[in-house]
Scaffold this motif. Structure first.
Motif, PDB file in Angstrom:
ATOM      1  N   GLU A 157     -10.027 -26.697  29.876  1.00 29.64           N
ATOM      2  CA  GLU A 157      -8.802 -27.286  29.336  1.00 29.64           C
ATOM      3  C   GLU A 157      -8.504 -28.654  29.942  1.00 29.64           C
ATOM      4  N   LEU A 158      -9.064 -28.915  31.122  1.00 36.53           N
ATOM      5  CA  LEU A 158      -8.801 -30.198  31.773  1.00 36.53           C
ATOM      6  C   LEU A 158      -9.367 -31.348  30.946  1.00 36.53           C
ATOM      7  N   GLN A 159     -10.537 -31.171  30.388  1.00 35.54           N
ATOM      8  CA  GLN A 159     -11.153 -32.222  29.573  1.00 35.54           C
ATOM      9  C   GLN A 159     -10.262 -32.582  28.390  1.00 35.54           C
ATOM     10  N   ILE A 160      -9.711 -31.579  27.752  1.00 36.31           N
ATOM     11  CA  ILE A 160      -8.834 -31.802  26.603  1.00 36.31           C
ATOM     12  C   ILE A 160      -7.558 -32.517  27.046  1.00 36.31           C
ATOM     13  N   ALA A 161      -6.980 -32.039  28.153  1.00 37.83           N
ATOM     14  CA  ALA A 161      -5.749 -32.648  28.660  1.00 37.83           C
ATOM     15  C   ALA A 161      -5.981 -34.107  29.042  1.00 37.83           C
ATOM     16  N   MET A 162      -7.076 -34.390  29.712  1.00 31.92           N
ATOM     17  CA  MET A 162      -7.362 -35.768  30.110  1.00 31.92           C
ATOM     18  C   MET A 162      -7.602 -36.656  28.885  1.00 31.92           C
ATOM     19  N   ALA A 163      -8.288 -36.134  27.888  1.00 27.74           N
ATOM     20  CA  ALA A 163      -8.507 -36.903  26.653  1.00 27.74           C
ATOM     21  C   ALA A 163      -7.172 -37.236  25.988  1.00 27.74           C
ATOM     22  N   ASN A 164      -6.262 -36.266  25.983  1.00 25.31           N
ATOM     23  CA  ASN A 164      -4.939 -36.504  25.396  1.00 25.31           C
ATOM     24  C   ASN A 164      -4.186 -37.585  26.159  1.00 25.31           C
ATOM     25  N   TRP A 165      -4.252 -37.530  27.487  1.00 24.40           N
ATOM     26  CA  TRP A 165      -3.579 -38.538  28.295  1.00 24.40           C
ATOM     27  C   TRP A 165      -4.214 -39.912  28.108  1.00 24.40           C
ATOM     28  N   LEU A 186      -0.106 -41.528  37.825  1.00 21.36           N
ATOM     29  CA  LEU A 186       0.928 -40.608  37.356  1.00 21.36           C
ATOM     30  C   LEU A 186       0.488 -39.157  37.509  1.00 21.36           C
ATOM     31  N   LEU A 187      -0.717 -38.843  37.059  1.00 23.23           N
ATOM     32  CA  LEU A 187      -1.200 -37.463  37.092  1.00 23.23           C
ATOM     33  C   LEU A 187      -1.509 -36.995  38.510  1.00 23.23           C
ATOM     34  N   ALA A 188      -1.903 -37.909  39.388  1.00 30.10           N
ATOM     35  CA  ALA A 188      -2.137 -37.537  40.782  1.00 30.10           C
ATOM     36  C   ALA A 188      -0.833 -37.112  41.449  1.00 30.10           C
ATOM     37  N   ASN A 189       0.270 -37.717  41.038  1.00 25.84           N
ATOM     38  CA  ASN A 189       1.570 -37.392  41.623  1.00 25.84           C
ATOM     39  C   ASN A 189       2.315 -36.282  40.890  1.00 25.84           C
ATOM     40  N   HIS A 190       1.943 -36.043  39.644  1.00 32.52           N
ATOM     41  CA  HIS A 190       2.573 -34.991  38.845  1.00 32.52           C
ATOM     42  C   HIS A 190       1.505 -34.252  38.041  1.00 32.52           C
ATOM     43  N   PRO A 191       0.624 -33.513  38.723  1.00 32.95           N
ATOM     44  CA  PRO A 191      -0.475 -32.849  38.013  1.00 32.95           C
ATOM     45  C   PRO A 191      -0.010 -31.812  36.997  1.00 32.95           C
ATOM     46  N   ASN A 192       1.201 -31.302  37.139  1.00 26.26           N
ATOM     47  CA  ASN A 192       1.730 -30.341  36.171  1.00 26.26           C
ATOM     48  C   ASN A 192       1.862 -30.958  34.777  1.00 26.26           C
ATOM     49  N   LEU A 193       1.899 -32.286  34.703  1.00 19.09           N
ATOM     50  CA  LEU A 193       1.982 -32.943  33.405  1.00 19.09           C
ATOM     51  C   LEU A 193       0.717 -32.734  32.578  1.00 19.09           C
ATOM     52  N   LEU A 194      -0.368 -32.334  33.232  1.00 18.89           N
ATOM     53  CA  LEU A 194      -1.602 -32.028  32.506  1.00 18.89           C
ATOM     54  C   LEU A 194      -1.438 -30.809  31.606  1.00 18.89           C
ATOM     55  N   SER A 195      -0.429 -30.001  31.863  1.00 18.04           N
ATOM     56  CA  SER A 195      -0.228 -28.789  31.068  1.00 18.04           C
ATOM     57  C   SER A 195       0.622 -29.015  29.824  1.00 18.04           C
ATOM     58  N   ILE A 196       1.104 -30.233  29.629  1.00 15.77           N
ATOM     59  CA  ILE A 196       1.899 -30.528  28.431  1.00 15.77           C
ATOM     60  C   ILE A 196       0.987 -30.445  27.219  1.00 15.77           C
ATOM     61  N   SER A 197       1.470 -29.808  26.178  1.00 17.34           N
ATOM     62  CA  SER A 197       0.644 -29.607  24.986  1.00 17.34           C
ATOM     63  C   SER A 197       0.316 -30.945  24.325  1.00 17.34           C
ATOM     64  N   PRO A 198      -0.840 -31.021  23.674  1.00 10.93           N
ATOM     65  CA  PRO A 198      -1.227 -32.263  22.993  1.00 10.93           C
ATOM     66  C   PRO A 198      -0.193 -32.729  21.969  1.00 10.93           C
ATOM     67  N   SER A 199       0.396 -31.787  21.239  1.00 10.36           N
ATOM     68  CA  SER A 199       1.372 -32.187  20.216  1.00 10.36           C
ATOM     69  C   SER A 199       2.636 -32.764  20.863  1.00 10.36           C
ATOM     70  N   GLU A 200       3.101 -32.134  21.946  1.00 14.94           N
ATOM     71  CA  GLU A 200       4.283 -32.658  22.638  1.00 14.94           C
ATOM     72  C   GLU A 200       4.017 -34.059  23.177  1.00 14.94           C
ATOM     73  N   LEU A 201       2.855 -34.224  23.794  1.00 12.95           N
ATOM     74  CA  LEU A 201       2.507 -35.507  24.387  1.00 12.95           C
ATOM     75  C   LEU A 201       2.377 -36.592  23.322  1.00 12.95           C
ATOM     76  N   SER A 202       1.698 -36.281  22.233  1.00 20.33           N
ATOM     77  CA  SER A 202       1.488 -37.284  21.175  1.00 20.33           C
ATOM     78  C   SER A 202       2.794 -37.648  20.465  1.00 20.33           C
TER      79      SER A 202
END
Length: 167
Positions: free
Chosen positions: A51-59, A72-88
């Motif tokens: 899932e990390l690959q997908i999350a990083m691609a979205n970011w 940003l992600l180094a300081n808030h790694p929980n942001l990697l769990s945000i769904s692709p649709s929410e992020l986009s």
């Protein structure tokens, strides 16, 4: 790290190695990797489930600038769990409302990560209040150094009323 997140003791050395390898592939330092896993142990599960690959691609698609995104992600790694649709959906809205891009937006998100999952009506109400009542032009002001998004609208109104009376 293990005192902060004792559940990390249950992870195998192979899982640790795979997680660090994958994170360093993206450019995170080893120190950042340890901090990220400590702050967000679910990161190891994300690596195991690919899932990390997908999350990083979205970011990366957010166009914040690669180094800004890593910071940003180094300081808030929980942001990697945000769904692709929410992020986009949320990132373009933040671009529009805050008039910030790249470094300024990532700086704002570092200080106010809740902008990515807070109720959008609350966020726009704060911006509207600051622009219409307080007469602050958000186009000219750098909101990345502003912590108004960490406060409730009532708190902003109260502080503003206090300042108007006593300044």
């Amino acid at each position: 790290s293990l005192k902060v997140s004792p559940e990390l003791l249950d992870r195998s050395p192979v899982t640790w190695e795979n997680t660090f390898r994958e994170l360093t592939t993206y450019g995170f330092s080893k120190r950042d990797c340890l901090k990220m896993v400590t702050m967000f142990p679910e990161l190891m599960k994300m690596v195991e489930k690919d899932e990390l690959q997908i999350a990083m691609a979205n970011w990366m698609n957010c166009q914040l600038g690669y180094d800004n995104m890593l910071d940003l992600l180094a300081n808030h790694p929980n942001l990697l769990s945000i769904s692709p649709s929410e992020l986009s959906q949320r990132i373009p809205l933040l671009f529009a409302v805050t008039k910030s891009r790249g470094k300024n937006l990532t700086r704002l998100l570092r200080g106010c990560p809740s902008l990515l999952y807070s109720d959008w009506r609350e966020i726009t109400a704060k911006v509207d209040y600051v622009e219409t009542v307080m007469k602050i032009d958000v186009n000219k002001e750098n909101l990345s150094r502003c912590y108004m998004f960490n406060r409730s609208l009532d708190d902003i109104k109260t502080r503003h009323a206090f300042l108007e009376r006593y300044v």
